[in-house]
Design a protein around this motif. Structure first.
Motif, PDB file in Angstrom:
ATOM      1  N   LEU A  98     -96.575   8.440 -20.918  1.00  0.00           N
ATOM      2  CA  LEU A  98     -96.034   7.253 -21.227  1.00  0.00           C
ATOM      3  C   LEU A  98     -94.004   7.593 -20.665  1.00  0.00           C
ATOM      4  N   ASP A  99     -94.050   8.290 -21.591  1.00  0.00           N
ATOM      5  CA  ASP A  99     -92.264   8.622 -21.496  1.00  0.00           C
ATOM      6  C   ASP A  99     -91.898   9.154 -19.727  1.00  0.00           C
ATOM      7  N   GLU A 100     -93.218   9.197 -19.112  1.00  0.00           N
ATOM      8  CA  GLU A 100     -92.749  10.153 -17.508  1.00  0.00           C
ATOM      9  C   GLU A 100     -92.543   8.888 -17.131  1.00  0.00           C
ATOM     10  N   LEU A 101     -93.399   7.457 -16.874  1.00  0.00           N
ATOM     11  CA  LEU A 101     -94.348   7.055 -16.024  1.00  0.00           C
ATOM     12  C   LEU A 101     -93.088   5.476 -16.539  1.00  0.00           C
ATOM     13  N   SER A 102     -91.783   5.508 -17.745  1.00  0.00           N
ATOM     14  CA  SER A 102     -91.462   4.449 -18.474  1.00  0.00           C
ATOM     15  C   SER A 102     -89.937   4.688 -16.581  1.00  0.00           C
ATOM     16  N   GLY A 103     -89.950   5.468 -16.623  1.00  0.00           N
ATOM     17  CA  GLY A 103     -88.503   6.153 -15.488  1.00  0.00           C
ATOM     18  C   GLY A 103     -88.584   5.383 -14.045  1.00  0.00           C
ATOM     19  N   SER A 104     -90.020   5.083 -14.050  1.00  0.00           N
ATOM     20  CA  SER A 104     -89.898   4.553 -12.545  1.00  0.00           C
ATOM     21  C   SER A 104     -89.332   3.441 -12.681  1.00  0.00           C
ATOM     22  N   PRO A 105     -88.869   2.211 -11.024  1.00  0.00           N
ATOM     23  CA  PRO A 105     -88.467   1.088 -11.622  1.00  0.00           C
ATOM     24  C   PRO A 105     -90.055   0.089 -11.721  1.00  0.00           C
ATOM     25  N   GLU A 106     -91.171   0.892 -10.923  1.00  0.00           N
ATOM     26  CA  GLU A 106     -91.796   0.202 -10.789  1.00  0.00           C
ATOM     27  C   GLU A 106     -92.531  -0.343 -12.447  1.00  0.00           C
ATOM     28  N   PHE A 107     -92.337   0.355 -13.043  1.00  0.00           N
ATOM     29  CA  PHE A 107     -92.656   1.065 -14.148  1.00  0.00           C
ATOM     30  C   PHE A 107     -92.902  -0.751 -14.733  1.00  0.00           C
ATOM     31  N   ARG A 108     -93.844  -1.414 -15.594  1.00  0.00           N
ATOM     32  CA  ARG A 108     -94.470  -2.688 -15.229  1.00  0.00           C
ATOM     33  C   ARG A 108     -94.543  -3.361 -17.548  1.00  0.00           C
ATOM     34  N   GLY A 109     -94.809  -1.669 -17.472  1.00  0.00           N
ATOM     35  CA  GLY A 109     -95.591  -2.011 -19.244  1.00  0.00           C
ATOM     36  C   GLY A 109     -96.996  -1.684 -19.448  1.00  0.00           C
ATOM     37  N   CYS A 110     -97.782  -1.585 -20.521  1.00  0.00           N
ATOM     38  CA  CYS A 110     -99.483  -1.746 -20.329  1.00  0.00           C
ATOM     39  C   CYS A 110     -99.562  -3.413 -19.964  1.00  0.00           C
ATOM     40  N   PRO A 111    -100.508  -2.937 -19.122  1.00  0.00           N
ATOM     41  CA  PRO A 111    -101.657  -4.587 -18.714  1.00  0.00           C
ATOM     42  C   PRO A 111    -101.812  -5.203 -19.499  1.00  0.00           C
ATOM     43  N   PHE A 112    -102.649  -4.065 -20.751  1.00  0.00           N
ATOM     44  CA  PHE A 112    -103.674  -4.605 -22.278  1.00  0.00           C
ATOM     45  C   PHE A 112    -102.533  -5.635 -23.164  1.00  0.00           C
ATOM     46  N   LEU A 113    -101.608  -5.254 -23.462  1.00  0.00           N
ATOM     47  CA  LEU A 113     -99.929  -5.146 -23.781  1.00  0.00           C
ATOM     48  C   LEU A 113     -99.691  -7.157 -23.355  1.00  0.00           C
ATOM     49  N   ASN A 114     -99.260  -6.592 -22.196  1.00  0.00           N
ATOM     50  CA  ASN A 114     -98.745  -7.745 -21.635  1.00  0.00           C
ATOM     51  C   ASN A 114     -99.510  -9.085 -21.166  1.00  0.00           C
ATOM     52  N   THR A 115    -100.953  -8.608 -21.183  1.00  0.00           N
ATOM     53  CA  THR A 115    -102.030  -9.249 -21.018  1.00  0.00           C
ATOM     54  C   THR A 115    -101.856 -10.508 -22.571  1.00  0.00           C
ATOM     55  N   ALA A 116    -102.463  -9.478 -24.027  1.00  0.00           N
ATOM     56  CA  ALA A 116    -102.586 -10.351 -25.022  1.00  0.00           C
ATOM     57  C   ALA A 116    -100.906 -11.104 -24.962  1.00  0.00           C
ATOM     58  N   VAL A 117     -99.890 -10.080 -25.115  1.00  0.00           N
ATOM     59  CA  VAL A 117     -98.361 -11.463 -25.486  1.00  0.00           C
ATOM     60  C   VAL A 117     -98.658 -12.345 -24.203  1.00  0.00           C
ATOM     61  N   GLU A 118     -98.516 -12.375 -22.810  1.00  0.00           N
ATOM     62  CA  GLU A 118     -97.943 -13.461 -22.489  1.00  0.00           C
ATOM     63  C   GLU A 118     -99.271 -14.891 -22.796  1.00  0.00           C
ATOM     64  N   LEU A 119    -100.753 -14.754 -22.977  1.00  0.00           N
ATOM     65  CA  LEU A 119    -101.595 -15.487 -22.919  1.00  0.00           C
ATOM     66  C   LEU A 119    -101.409 -16.148 -24.622  1.00  0.00           C
ATOM     67  N   ARG A 120    -101.279 -15.586 -25.643  1.00  0.00           N
ATOM     68  CA  ARG A 120    -101.125 -15.494 -27.033  1.00  0.00           C
ATOM     69  C   ARG A 120    -102.068 -16.764 -27.183  1.00  0.00           C
ATOM     70  N   ASP A 121    -103.311 -16.356 -27.036  1.00  0.00           N
ATOM     71  CA  ASP A 121    -103.924 -16.708 -27.485  1.00  0.00           C
ATOM     72  C   ASP A 121    -105.315 -15.549 -27.922  1.00  0.00           C
ATOM     73  N   PRO A 122    -105.199 -15.623 -28.940  1.00  0.00           N
ATOM     74  CA  PRO A 122    -106.491 -14.380 -29.494  1.00  0.00           C
ATOM     75  C   PRO A 122    -108.444 -14.384 -28.795  1.00  0.00           C
ATOM     76  N   GLN A 123    -108.172 -15.440 -29.183  1.00  0.00           N
ATOM     77  CA  GLN A 123    -109.912 -16.012 -28.004  1.00  0.00           C
ATOM     78  C   GLN A 123    -109.523 -16.353 -27.014  1.00  0.00           C
ATOM     79  N   HIS A 124    -108.641 -16.362 -25.917  1.00  0.00           N
ATOM     80  CA  HIS A 124    -108.883 -16.088 -25.263  1.00  0.00           C
ATOM     81  C   HIS A 124    -109.559 -14.956 -23.836  1.00  0.00           C
ATOM     82  N   PRO A 125    -110.557 -14.562 -23.070  1.00  0.00           N
ATOM     83  CA  PRO A 125    -111.404 -14.006 -22.788  1.00  0.00           C
ATOM     84  C   PRO A 125    -110.099 -12.419 -22.336  1.00  0.00           C
ATOM     85  N   ALA A 126    -109.466 -12.627 -22.210  1.00  0.00           N
ATOM     86  CA  ALA A 126    -108.686 -11.781 -21.571  1.00  0.00           C
ATOM     87  C   ALA A 126    -107.764 -10.856 -22.726  1.00  0.00           C
TER      88      ALA A 126
END
Length: 192
Positions: A93-121
């Motif tokens: 994670l430390d190594e990835l975070s230094g990349s300009p393409e790093f966008r974080g965790c796709p699972f965390l990003n999805t849950a945060v963006e959707l803000r609906d714990p019941q959404h299928p994603a």
């Protein structure tokens, strides 16, 4: 397009395009038209394969999940002990975070963006985040932690918080994630 892409089914192309676009650009900002354009399929085909965009979001996250997990977590054949397997996940994670393409965790990003714990994603994202916690708990148990479940939850918080900080700051973690995880491990297991 490569010949592999040309041979991929429309479903596979949609899943791959969705995973990439949703992670890079966000779910809400990626419209169906753009998604279909990148995947090289019509909207009609998309809706024949996936009832809704929400269904595509969930399935694309589930489809990319195993590769994300495999990239982030060392497997049993790594030759590392439990403590080092945990630290390897943080070092990656430390190594990835230094990349300009790093966008974080796709699972965390999805849950945060959707803000609906019941959404299928969100359900898929929660399952994968639980797999991370379970990995930490299993390794902590093998390492002899007094309370492997609590340690695993603490490590997950550090992992997710570190990924979020790297995205928020737009800068690498410079070893801070692994250093923090090491301190937690020292507190629970004793210095190695």
């Amino acid at each position: 397009m490569t010949s592999t892409t040309n041979q991929a089914t429309p479903r596979d192309r949609l899943l791959r395009a969705a995973a990439e676009l949703f992670h890079r650009e966000g779910i809400a900002t990626t419209g169906v038209e753009r998604l279909c354009q990148v995947a090289g399929v019509s909207k009609r085909t998309m809706y024949q394969l996936f009832e809704t965009k929400d269904a595509l979001v969930a399935e694309s996250l589930a489809a990319c999940g195993p590769a994300v997990v495999a990239a982030h977590l060392p497997d049993e054949t790594s030759g590392l002990g439990p403590r080092d397997r945990i630290l390897a996940a943080f070092a990656y994670l430390d190594e990835l975070s230094g990349s300009p393409e790093f966008r974080g965790c796709p699972f965390l990003n999805t849950a945060v963006e959707l803000r609906d714990p019941q959404h299928p994603a969100s359900v898929v994202a929660r399952d994968y985040k639980q797999r991370l916690t379970d990995f930490f708990a299993g390794q902590a148990r093998l390492a002899g932690a007094r309370d492997p479940e609590t340690l695993a939850r603490q490590l997950t918080i550090v992992y997710d918080g570190s990924a979020s900080r790297a995205v928020t700051q737009g800068a690498g973690l410079d070893g801070l994630a692994a250093l923090t995880a090491s301190a937690l491990l020292d507190a629970h297991l004793g210095a190695a």
